[in-house]
Scaffold this motif. Structure first.
Motif, PDB file in Angstrom:
ATOM      1  N   GLY A   1       0.999  -1.410  -0.096  1.00  6.81           N
ATOM      2  CA  GLY A   1      -0.007  -0.334  -0.040  1.00  6.81           C
ATOM      3  C   GLY A   1       0.633   1.867  -0.160  1.00  6.81           C
ATOM      4  N   GLY A   2       0.229   2.319   0.294  1.00  6.46           N
ATOM      5  CA  GLY A   2       0.599   3.254   0.165  1.00  6.46           C
ATOM      6  C   GLY A   2       0.947   4.591  -0.969  1.00  6.46           C
ATOM      7  N   ALA A   3       2.004   5.330  -0.906  1.00 16.32           N
ATOM      8  CA  ALA A   3       2.402   6.450  -1.995  1.00 16.32           C
ATOM      9  C   ALA A   3       2.383   5.014  -2.724  1.00 16.32           C
ATOM     10  CB  ALA A   3       3.320   7.046  -1.544  1.00 16.32           C
ATOM     11  N   GLY A   4       3.448   4.345  -3.055  1.00 20.65           N
ATOM     12  CA  GLY A   4       3.991   3.089  -3.986  1.00 20.65           C
ATOM     13  C   GLY A   4       2.819   3.345  -5.188  1.00 20.65           C
ATOM     14  N   TRP A   5       2.157   2.582  -4.221  1.00 20.12           N
ATOM     15  CA  TRP A   5       0.801   1.746  -4.587  1.00 20.12           C
ATOM     16  C   TRP A   5       0.083   2.477  -5.378  1.00 20.12           C
ATOM     17  CZ3 TRP A   5      -1.834  -1.784  -6.946  1.00 20.12           C
ATOM     18  CH2 TRP A   5      -2.307  -2.809  -7.099  1.00 20.12           C
ATOM     19  N   ARG A   6      -0.465   3.691  -4.818  1.00 27.59           N
ATOM     20  CA  ARG A   6      -1.504   4.458  -5.543  1.00 27.59           C
ATOM     21  C   ARG A   6      -0.493   5.319  -7.188  1.00 27.59           C
ATOM     22  NH1 ARG A   6      -1.481   5.899   0.259  1.00 27.59           N
ATOM     23  NH2 ARG A   6      -0.725   7.871  -0.047  1.00 27.59           N
ATOM     24  N   ARG A   7       0.558   5.742  -6.646  1.00 19.35           N
ATOM     25  CA  ARG A   7       1.322   5.690  -8.164  1.00 19.35           C
ATOM     26  C   ARG A   7       1.288   4.829  -8.787  1.00 19.35           C
ATOM     27  NH1 ARG A   7       5.430   7.697  -5.757  1.00 19.35           N
ATOM     28  NH2 ARG A   7       6.808   5.934  -5.647  1.00 19.35           N
ATOM     29  N   TRP A   8       1.678   3.227  -8.423  1.00 20.62           N
ATOM     30  CA  TRP A   8       1.821   2.114  -9.463  1.00 20.62           C
ATOM     31  C   TRP A   8       0.582   1.886  -9.957  1.00 20.62           C
ATOM     32  CZ3 TRP A   8       4.730  -0.924 -12.325  1.00 20.62           C
ATOM     33  CH2 TRP A   8       4.727  -1.869 -12.258  1.00 20.62           C
ATOM     34  N   ASN A   9      -0.255   2.583  -9.826  1.00 24.30           N
ATOM     35  CA  ASN A   9      -1.614   1.191  -9.400  1.00 24.30           C
ATOM     36  C   ASN A   9      -2.575   1.918 -10.939  1.00 24.30           C
ATOM     37  OD1 ASN A   9      -4.277  -0.731  -9.167  1.00 24.30           O
ATOM     38  ND2 ASN A   9      -5.026   1.782  -8.901  1.00 24.30           N
TER      39      ASN A   9
END
Length: 493
Positions: free
Chosen positions: A422-430
């Protein structure tokens, strides 16, 4: 008693009797152990030492497993499945969660595992999101969209249209192998593994919450399960789901020759059986799923990994699929020896770099993103906690990558890792991954609902392979509940 014998005569008679009895027993054992012996016959292919980072179910050397050949009593047998009834699942067969069968050496090693986590205690990554009533809510809350859900359904429709009459799927889509398609779809694959193709297709339906008991694809799933279970060969080491065929030899009563497929095929087919059992608790699936797990356990190399053939020194790509099957076995409360996890952790240690933030194929590496994604996901399944620094560092490195138009294997595993963290990495990737897949799905002709990406290995698995990985990636929002995030159903619009 028996006064007609003197003491000395009694002693002599007793000694003679014991001696003769020992000879008889010894001869009996020799006769018994010689029964059923005969030559082991296998059809060998070619193996390559240049190994990719992704699914590669190629023809490889095929050694037999155990001493099951040339004996009616010991020969592998197709494991038949009673007719699967569509409707209410059967009553659950109670089985122990995991048996603590560690040896003394494993017990000693276990004390060194405390900082890694406990795979037996991991509550995350469950299958409860695969509920047709709340699947849409989970998708929209977790980063999916109406378009991504529509793409999943279109992909499943394409898969159902390409299922063969016997319940299987094939990577070949030509007229000879797939009359339903007959070459109308471009980019057929060339891998000869019906169990691998069938396992991948079934995983897509199961990932969407469709089983033999629920949803519009009950018959599709039922036939696929029936095919896998009847394809299973029972051996002394478990149920083998690599493609096999029994043949007759003039100098042997019975023999089984494995023509194609490897531990990739077995793991993928096993994963489908185990996920289905964990979802349905169907008693028809319990035995085959356990047998498939047993084969994985016995195929593990002494250094902890898996590769193409049982007990070969491992590679991370094959190992990742075995661990997914084992994790699903845990969710289904199947019997898995504890030492399997400890050995797997040792193997992961052997291919890690940067203290576990990055991974290589068979050696440590910090330059293979696909293997880093597989390694981190494997660590999650084994029990690394959310706050473990190498996990967080590795996730940050993956999040800096862009979805690749030439490597769906990387995209699939990276989506799994970042979804769970989760977190910012997921929000950027998804959104990048989601939109890319929605936009690249075929929408015309017989290919409607499928995907094909021109990548170095897609010619092997073809359109079926790339389509299944795309569907599984778009199902990430509910296929496995997040291992580390709190539930977010109420956040759905």
């Amino acid at each position: 008693m028996l006064g007609w014998l003197s003491d000395s005569e009694s002693s002599s008679w007793l000694a003679s009797g014991v001696a003769h009895l020992a000879v008889v027993v010894l001869l009996s054992l020799l006769v018994i152990t010689q029964q059923g012996k005969g030559p082991d016959w296998t059809l060998e292919g070619t193996a390559t030492s240049e190994l990719p980072q992704e699914l590669d179910i190629e023809l490889n050397p095929m050694p037999s497993v155990g001493d099951e050949l040339d004996s009616e009593s010991m020969a592998p047998k197709a494991m038949g499945l009673p007719d699967l009834e569509l409707g209410t699942p059967s009553v659950d067969i109670t089985q122990p969660m995991l048996t603590p069968t560690a040896t003394a050496s494993v017990d000693a090693f276990a004390t060194e595992m405390l900082d890694i986590g406990n795979p037996l205690a991991s509550a995350g990554g469950g299958l409860e999101g695969r509920n047709l009533d709340n699947r849409r809510s989970l998708a929209l809350a977790g980063g999916g969209s109406e378009s991504s859900e529509a793409a999943v359904e279109a992909g499943l429709k394409w898969l159902a249209a390409h299922q063969l009459e016997d319940g299987s799927w094939t990577f070949h889509l030509d007229a000879e192998h797939c009359p339903q398609c007959a070459g109308k779809c471009r980019n057929p694959g060339r891998i000869d593994s019906s169990t691998g193709a069938t396992g991948l297709a079934l995983l897509c339906f199961l990932g969407g919450g469709y089983t033999q008991h629920e949803g519009p694809y009950q018959e599709v799933v039922s036939k696929g399960l029936y095919f896998l279970i009847n394809k299973m060969l029972l051996t002394s080491e478990g149920g083998d789901l690599r493609d096999s065929q029994e043949i007759s030899l003039p100098f042997a009563r019975q023999a089984s020759v494995r023509l194609r497929g490897d531990m990739y095929s077995h793991a993928i087919a096993s994963l489908a059986l185990c996920e289905n059992y964990a979802m349905t608790r169907d008693s028809n699936i319990a035995g085959p799923a356990q047998k498939a797990i047993d084969f994985i356990v016995n195929a593990q190399n002494e250094l902890g990994g898996w590769r193409y053939e049982p007990r070969q020194p491992g590679d991370l790509s094959v190992t990742g699929w075995q661990l997914m099957a084992l994790k699903s076995g845990v969710l289904g409360r199947l019997d898995i020896p504890r030492h399997v996890w400890y050995r797997a952790a040792e193997f992961l240690d052997s291919v890690q770099a940067e203290k576990g933030a990055t991974y290589g194929y068979q050696q440590p590496s910090s330059t293979r993103p696909s293997m880093t994604a597989v390694g981190l996901y494997s660590r999650m399944m084994i029990g690394w906690p959310e706050e473990h620094p190498p996990l967080l560092k590795g996730a940050v490195l993956l999040a800096k990558e862009h979805p690749k138009d030439s490597n769906m294997y990387f995209n699939y595993y990276t989506s799994q890792v970042l979804h769970h963290v989760g977190g910012a990495g997921w929000r950027r990737w998804n959104p990048r991954m989601r939109n890319y897949l929605v936009q690249t799905q075929a929408e015309e002709g017989h290919e409607d609902g499928s995907w094909y990406f021109d990548e170095p290995w897609s010619d092997r698995g073809g359109r079926l392979y790339t389509t299944t990985l795309a569907i599984l990636t778009l199902e990430v929002y509910y296929r496995y509940m997040p291992m580390y995030q709190s539930e977010f159903v109420n956040q759905a619009p």
